[in-house]
Design a protein around this motif. Structure first.
Motif, PDB file in Angstrom:
ATOM      1  N   GLY A   1     -22.388 -15.987  76.661  1.00 36.19           N
ATOM      2  CA  GLY A   1     -21.083 -16.185  77.279  1.00 36.19           C
ATOM      3  C   GLY A   1     -21.128 -17.362  78.238  1.00 36.19           C
ATOM      4  N   MET A   2     -19.974 -17.717  78.744  1.00 38.54           N
ATOM      5  CA  MET A   2     -19.844 -18.856  79.644  1.00 38.54           C
ATOM      6  C   MET A   2     -20.607 -18.638  80.945  1.00 38.54           C
ATOM      7  SD  MET A   2     -17.969 -21.470  78.566  1.00 38.54           S
ATOM      8  CE  MET A   2     -17.315 -22.323  80.030  1.00 38.54           C
ATOM      9  N   PRO A   3     -20.979 -19.747  81.618  1.00 41.92           N
ATOM     10  CA  PRO A   3     -21.525 -19.606  82.965  1.00 41.92           C
ATOM     11  C   PRO A   3     -20.484 -18.874  83.820  1.00 41.92           C
ATOM     12  CG  PRO A   3     -21.682 -21.880  82.210  1.00 41.92           C
ATOM     13  CD  PRO A   3     -20.868 -21.140  81.191  1.00 41.92           C
ATOM     14  N   GLY A   4     -20.952 -17.993  84.691  1.00 39.54           N
ATOM     15  CA  GLY A   4     -20.031 -17.309  85.590  1.00 39.54           C
ATOM     16  C   GLY A   4     -19.536 -15.958  85.099  1.00 39.54           C
ATOM     17  N   VAL A   5     -19.847 -15.584  83.839  1.00 39.37           N
ATOM     18  CA  VAL A   5     -19.360 -14.278  83.363  1.00 39.37           C
ATOM     19  C   VAL A   5     -20.230 -13.128  83.864  1.00 39.37           C
ATOM     20  CG1 VAL A   5     -18.213 -15.175  81.288  1.00 39.37           C
ATOM     21  CG2 VAL A   5     -20.574 -14.327  81.125  1.00 39.37           C
ATOM     22  N   GLY A   6     -21.383 -13.452  84.427  1.00 38.57           N
ATOM     23  CA  GLY A   6     -22.239 -12.405  84.990  1.00 38.57           C
ATOM     24  C   GLY A   6     -23.327 -11.924  84.057  1.00 38.57           C
ATOM     25  N   LYS A   7     -23.813 -12.795  83.166  1.00 42.10           N
ATOM     26  CA  LYS A   7     -24.863 -12.381  82.221  1.00 42.10           C
ATOM     27  C   LYS A   7     -26.107 -11.884  82.961  1.00 42.10           C
ATOM     28  CE  LYS A   7     -24.804 -16.389  80.111  1.00 42.10           C
ATOM     29  NZ  LYS A   7     -23.664 -17.087  80.718  1.00 42.10           N
ATOM     30  N   SER A   8     -26.525 -12.614  83.988  1.00 45.79           N
ATOM     31  CA  SER A   8     -27.728 -12.212  84.727  1.00 45.79           C
ATOM     32  C   SER A   8     -27.486 -10.945  85.544  1.00 45.79           C
ATOM     33  CB  SER A   8     -28.199 -13.338  85.650  1.00 45.79           C
ATOM     34  OG  SER A   8     -28.480 -14.485  84.881  1.00 45.79           O
ATOM     35  N   THR A   9     -26.370 -10.892  86.246  1.00 49.11           N
ATOM     36  CA  THR A   9     -26.049  -9.722  87.071  1.00 49.11           C
ATOM     37  C   THR A   9     -25.959  -8.465  86.219  1.00 49.11           C
ATOM     38  OG1 THR A   9     -24.712 -11.230  88.390  1.00 49.11           O
ATOM     39  CG2 THR A   9     -24.419  -8.890  88.815  1.00 49.11           C
ATOM     40  N   VAL A  10     -25.173  -8.546  85.155  1.00 49.46           N
ATOM     41  CA  VAL A  10     -25.001  -7.412  84.247  1.00 49.46           C
ATOM     42  C   VAL A  10     -26.338  -7.090  83.577  1.00 49.46           C
ATOM     43  CG1 VAL A  10     -23.945  -6.733  82.031  1.00 49.46           C
ATOM     44  CG2 VAL A  10     -22.536  -7.775  83.832  1.00 49.46           C
ATOM     45  N   GLY A  11     -27.056  -8.130  83.180  1.00 48.70           N
ATOM     46  CA  GLY A  11     -28.327  -7.957  82.458  1.00 48.70           C
ATOM     47  C   GLY A  11     -29.367  -7.191  83.245  1.00 48.70           C
TER      48      GLY A  11
END
Length: 167
Positions: free
Chosen positions: A10-20
């Motif tokens: 997904g785009m930068p800023g969608v929270g991939k790391s946070t959610v991950g």
């Protein structure tokens, strides 16, 4: 090889790391941030690689590294540009389920105040809107599961993912 990984795109800023990170904790998986793997292997920050090698050079490096990731029971948060790498995406398809965290352009624009400092791979003259339009087609193409995050909290996003993957 069993498909036991979850790959977040997904785009930068969608929270991939946070959610991950949280998703990995909930599932008892390891968490891998592919941007950090790139920095570790290249011993440079993303924006330094982009400055030195150019956007295209960075995308090639990212593709090679993502294509070589072999992990088990992991949640992998990818960089927003990971979908440009054909070999990387083929590897991800073969080792797990690809989950697209989707947000509207307006929400992404709101979240990305410091786009250059984040190491976002923007080509010269390219706007965030251009990037969004170019990438969303690729995210849609590669996704096994699409999670629309519009107005969801991190917790709600994670609950929605867990329901969708049915573990």
């Amino acid at each position: 090889m069993e498909m036991d990984n979850l790959i977040l795109i997904g785009m930068p800023g969608v929270g991939k790391s946070t959610v991950g990170v949280i998703l990995a904790k909930v599932l008892g998986y390891q968490f891998i941030d592919s941007d950090l793997v790139i920095q570790e292997r290249k011993k440079r920050l993303l924006h330094e690689i982009i400055s030195a090698e150019g956007v295209q050079g960075f995308i090639e490096i990212e593709n090679q590294i993502n294509a070589s990731l072999q992990v088990h029971r992991a949640v992998i948060a990818t960089g927003g540009s990971a979908v440009y790498g054909k070999e990387a995406m083929a590897n991800f398809k073969s080792i797990g389920k690809i989950i697209y965290l989707k947000l509207s352009y307006e929400q992404i624009e709101e979240r990305l105040s410091d786009i250059k400092g984040r190491g976002v791979a923007l080509r010269d003259g390219q706007t965030l809107k251009d990037l969004y339009e170019e990438r969303t087609m690729l995210y849609d193409k590669y996704a096994d599961i699409i999670i629309n995050e519009e107005n969801l909290t991190v917790e709600e996003t994670i609950t929605t993912i867990i329901e969708a993957i049915n573990i």
